[in-house]
Scaffold this motif. Structure first.
Motif, PDB file in Angstrom:
ATOM      1  N   VAL A   1       0.834  -1.203   0.000  1.00 21.99           N
ATOM      2  CA  VAL A   1       0.000   0.000   0.000  1.00 21.99           C
ATOM      3  C   VAL A   1       0.869   1.254   0.000  1.00 21.99           C
ATOM      4  O   VAL A   1       0.615   2.208  -0.748  1.00 21.99           O
ATOM      5  CB  VAL A   1      -0.965  -0.012   1.200  1.00 21.99           C
ATOM      6  CG1 VAL A   1      -1.644   1.341   1.361  1.00 21.99           C
ATOM      7  CG2 VAL A   1      -2.013  -1.110   1.037  1.00 21.99           C
ATOM      8  N   HIS A   2       1.912   1.260   0.828  1.00 23.24           N
ATOM      9  CA  HIS A   2       2.792   2.435   0.862  1.00 23.24           C
ATOM     10  C   HIS A   2       3.478   2.617  -0.487  1.00 23.24           C
ATOM     11  O   HIS A   2       3.588   3.749  -0.996  1.00 23.24           O
ATOM     12  CB  HIS A   2       3.840   2.284   1.967  1.00 23.24           C
ATOM     13  CG  HIS A   2       4.749   3.465   2.085  1.00 23.24           C
ATOM     14  ND1 HIS A   2       4.461   4.561   2.860  1.00 23.24           N
ATOM     15  CD2 HIS A   2       5.947   3.742   1.489  1.00 23.24           C
ATOM     16  CE1 HIS A   2       5.431   5.457   2.760  1.00 23.24           C
ATOM     17  NE2 HIS A   2       6.349   4.980   1.929  1.00 23.24           N
ATOM     18  N   LEU A   3       3.959   1.533  -1.069  1.00 23.24           N
ATOM     19  CA  LEU A   3       4.651   1.622  -2.352  1.00 23.24           C
ATOM     20  C   LEU A   3       3.772   2.261  -3.420  1.00 23.24           C
ATOM     21  O   LEU A   3       4.195   3.188  -4.124  1.00 23.24           O
ATOM     22  CB  LEU A   3       5.079   0.223  -2.802  1.00 23.24           C
ATOM     23  CG  LEU A   3       5.767   0.143  -4.162  1.00 23.24           C
ATOM     24  CD1 LEU A   3       7.173   0.717  -4.094  1.00 23.24           C
ATOM     25  CD2 LEU A   3       5.796  -1.297  -4.672  1.00 23.24           C
ATOM     26  N   ILE A   4       2.539   1.765  -3.547  1.00 21.25           N
ATOM     27  CA  ILE A   4       1.671   2.230  -4.626  1.00 21.25           C
ATOM     28  C   ILE A   4       1.075   3.602  -4.327  1.00 21.25           C
ATOM     29  O   ILE A   4       1.066   4.495  -5.186  1.00 21.25           O
ATOM     30  CB  ILE A   4       0.556   1.200  -4.887  1.00 21.25           C
ATOM     31  CG1 ILE A   4       1.173  -0.093  -5.442  1.00 21.25           C
ATOM     32  CG2 ILE A   4      -0.494   1.755  -5.850  1.00 21.25           C
ATOM     33  CD1 ILE A   4       0.200  -1.252  -5.558  1.00 21.25           C
ATOM     34  N   ASP A   5       0.571   3.774  -3.102  1.00 22.12           N
ATOM     35  CA  ASP A   5      -0.162   5.007  -2.794  1.00 22.12           C
ATOM     36  C   ASP A   5       0.737   6.184  -2.431  1.00 22.12           C
ATOM     37  O   ASP A   5       0.331   7.340  -2.578  1.00 22.12           O
ATOM     38  CB  ASP A   5      -1.149   4.755  -1.648  1.00 22.12           C
ATOM     39  CG  ASP A   5      -2.282   3.829  -2.059  1.00 22.12           C
ATOM     40  OD1 ASP A   5      -2.405   3.534  -3.265  1.00 22.12           O
ATOM     41  OD2 ASP A   5      -3.043   3.401  -1.165  1.00 22.12           O
ATOM     42  N   GLN A   6       1.949   5.903  -1.965  1.00 16.42           N
ATOM     43  CA  GLN A   6       2.852   6.986  -1.582  1.00 16.42           C
ATOM     44  C   GLN A   6       4.046   7.098  -2.535  1.00 16.42           C
ATOM     45  O   GLN A   6       4.227   8.117  -3.200  1.00 16.42           O
ATOM     46  CB  GLN A   6       3.348   6.775  -0.138  1.00 16.42           C
ATOM     47  CG  GLN A   6       2.241   6.742   0.897  1.00 16.42           C
ATOM     48  CD  GLN A   6       1.519   8.057   1.048  1.00 16.42           C
ATOM     49  OE1 GLN A   6       2.127   9.120   0.923  1.00 16.42           O
ATOM     50  NE2 GLN A   6       0.229   8.021   1.321  1.00 16.42           N
ATOM     51  N   THR A   7       4.845   6.039  -2.593  1.00 22.76           N
ATOM     52  CA  THR A   7       6.097   6.109  -3.359  1.00 22.76           C
ATOM     53  C   THR A   7       5.855   6.364  -4.846  1.00 22.76           C
ATOM     54  O   THR A   7       6.497   7.234  -5.447  1.00 22.76           O
ATOM     55  CB  THR A   7       6.898   4.815  -3.167  1.00 22.76           C
ATOM     56  OG1 THR A   7       7.121   4.608  -1.769  1.00 22.76           O
ATOM     57  CG2 THR A   7       8.226   4.892  -3.900  1.00 22.76           C
TER      58      THR A   7
END
Length: 438
Positions: A174-180
């Protein structure tokens, strides 16, 4: 067999020994959830050595490597996770070091689960997911060499290694797709998971919701239980309704099987021998199918609570989705609900059919399947609705066991298979990237 398919096989064969040696290094590098730094470093160094066009680590600790085609086109994310579960008691490993990465000929299953003999790499995470991870990283190497030899292809081959998949909250993905991805201006059009598939194309899995039902009572001294309300006793009608009424009534999906429910942990509070407990906590593992959600699962338990309360004035209870705080090795902290989404891709979807065509051209048998367990594809397919499949050399029956291993012949086949799938799907047209429906 086409010229490019023959070239793929030739290049892959030249890289087989390196890919196997890299799989050994991955297995020899402990990376229990929350402690993935060393394996992340290893992946970054390997992709830089191989010549990936972009390699970076994000502030969560996820790792990304990109092989850029010579023409514009879709980005296909090939995903693995960096973490693994504990190896458990080393005495159960029958002579193998859980972090040894030893290679030998041993008894193993074939693609359909029949008994076989094959060369295998042994050790924790060989089948979840370091064997598949090595095959994905080296599929990128195959494409790089193809490009060096003057073959043009479009799009971007993106390898992603995400943290903390095993706790099952999708926090790394989730962090990879939505933030990074947003911060770096990256997108993806589809995903291929390296979770174990025995070289089959996997098409979905059930979701998971962890719920906590709390039944309330009133404390008293254990010598005078009539002065209190025992929360354990009060929980018994709820347990019975969950087991005898709710579970048998759960729906079924023609591909993913029946939705299920399991009461796995019972705790009480205050939890002292001389005190009648005033709380009984029931931890419930609910596996969902498309059309169900955390909200619908909660309503089912709430309905049972209301039924019991209508017949017993002393009965009080509630239920909620459990949450957890996950902290990455980079120090990034998230509080997340323990929910994963169900999903599936139609066997007629153009993306899946393109992947199948690629394997057929290699002379590989094409078979389909579905996972029993959940994966980070709950984010890509269940939430983002992107075309998603599983393709991997690893075998599900060895995951999380002291018999953890991966066949080297399967790893070689998956390496060229991943590269062939990429080349086929990026040429498949816009319909291959249509949003999933079920």
């Amino acid at each position: 067999m086409s010229e490019i398919t023959m070239k793929l096989k030739e290049i892959s064969e030249s890289l087989n020994d390196e890919a196997i040696a890299f799989a050994q290094k991955l297995i020899q590098t402990p990376s229990i959830s929350g402690n993935e730094r060393d394996v992340a470093d290893l992946l970054i160094a390997e992709m830089e050595k191989l010549g990936y066009d972009q390699v970076f680590r994000d502030d969560m600790g996820n790792v990304v490597g990109i092989v850029e085609g010579s023409k514009e086109g879709p980005t296909i994310m090939y995903n693995s996770h960096l973490d693994h579960v504990s190896p458990g008691d080393a005495n159960n490993w029958e002579g193998y070091n859980p972090y040894g990465g030893e290679i030998d000929i041993c008894a193993v299953d074939d693609q359909d689960g029949n008994s076989d003999q094959a060369e295998c790499i042994h050790g924790r995470a060989a089948s979840d997911v370091k064997g598949g991870e090595a095959a994905q990283v080296y599929a990128g190497a195959v494409l790089l060499k193809l490009k060096e030899e003057g073959y043009d292809f479009k799009g971007n081959y993106m390898f992603t290694g995400v943290v903390q998949e095993e706790p099952a909250e999708m926090v790394g993905m989730v962090h990879l797709i939505d933030q990074t991805f947003k911060e770096k201006g990256l997108t993806y059009d589809a995903m291929v998971s390296s979770e174990a598939t025995s070289l089959k194309l996997y098409c979905g899995h059930r979701g998971r919701v962890e719920m906590l039902a709390t039944v309330y009572g009133r404390t008293s001294h254990g010598s005078a239980p009539w002065l209190g309300i025992n929360a354990i006793y009060k929980s018994m009608p709820l347990i019975a309704k969950i087991k005898d009424e709710l579970y048998p009534s759960l729906p079924e999906d023609e591909h993913l099987g029946q939705a299920s429910l399991s009461l796995n942990i019972i705790e009480c509070s205050p939890g002292a021998l001389s005190i009648v407990p005033d709380k009984c906590m029931l931890s419930i593992d609910r596996r969902t199918i498309p059309g169900e959600s955390a909200e619908t699962a909660l309503k089912e338990i709430e309905g049972l609570i209301e039924e019991i309360a209508a017949e017993d004035d002393e009965f009080k209870a509630d239920v909620k989705v459990k949450s957890a705080v996950e902290t990455s090795y980079m120090g990034r902290e998230y509080e997340v609900d323990k929910e994963m989404y169900p999903w599936k891709i139609s066997e007629n979807h153009p993306f899946l059919q393109a992947a199948a065509s690629a394997l057929e051209e290699l002379g590989e048998p094409v078979k389909y399947g579905y996972w029993d367990f959940g994966t980070d594809a709950s984010k890509t397919a269940g939430i983002d609705k992107k075309p998603t499949i599983g393709y991997s050399p690893m075998q599900e029956q060895y995951a999380h066991t002291p018999y953890d291993k991966v066949r080297t012949d399967f790893l070689k086949r998956a390496m060229v298979g991943n590269a062939a799938i990429y080349l086929k799907v990026v040429e498949a047209g816009e319909e291959a990237f249509e949003e999933l429906e079920w």
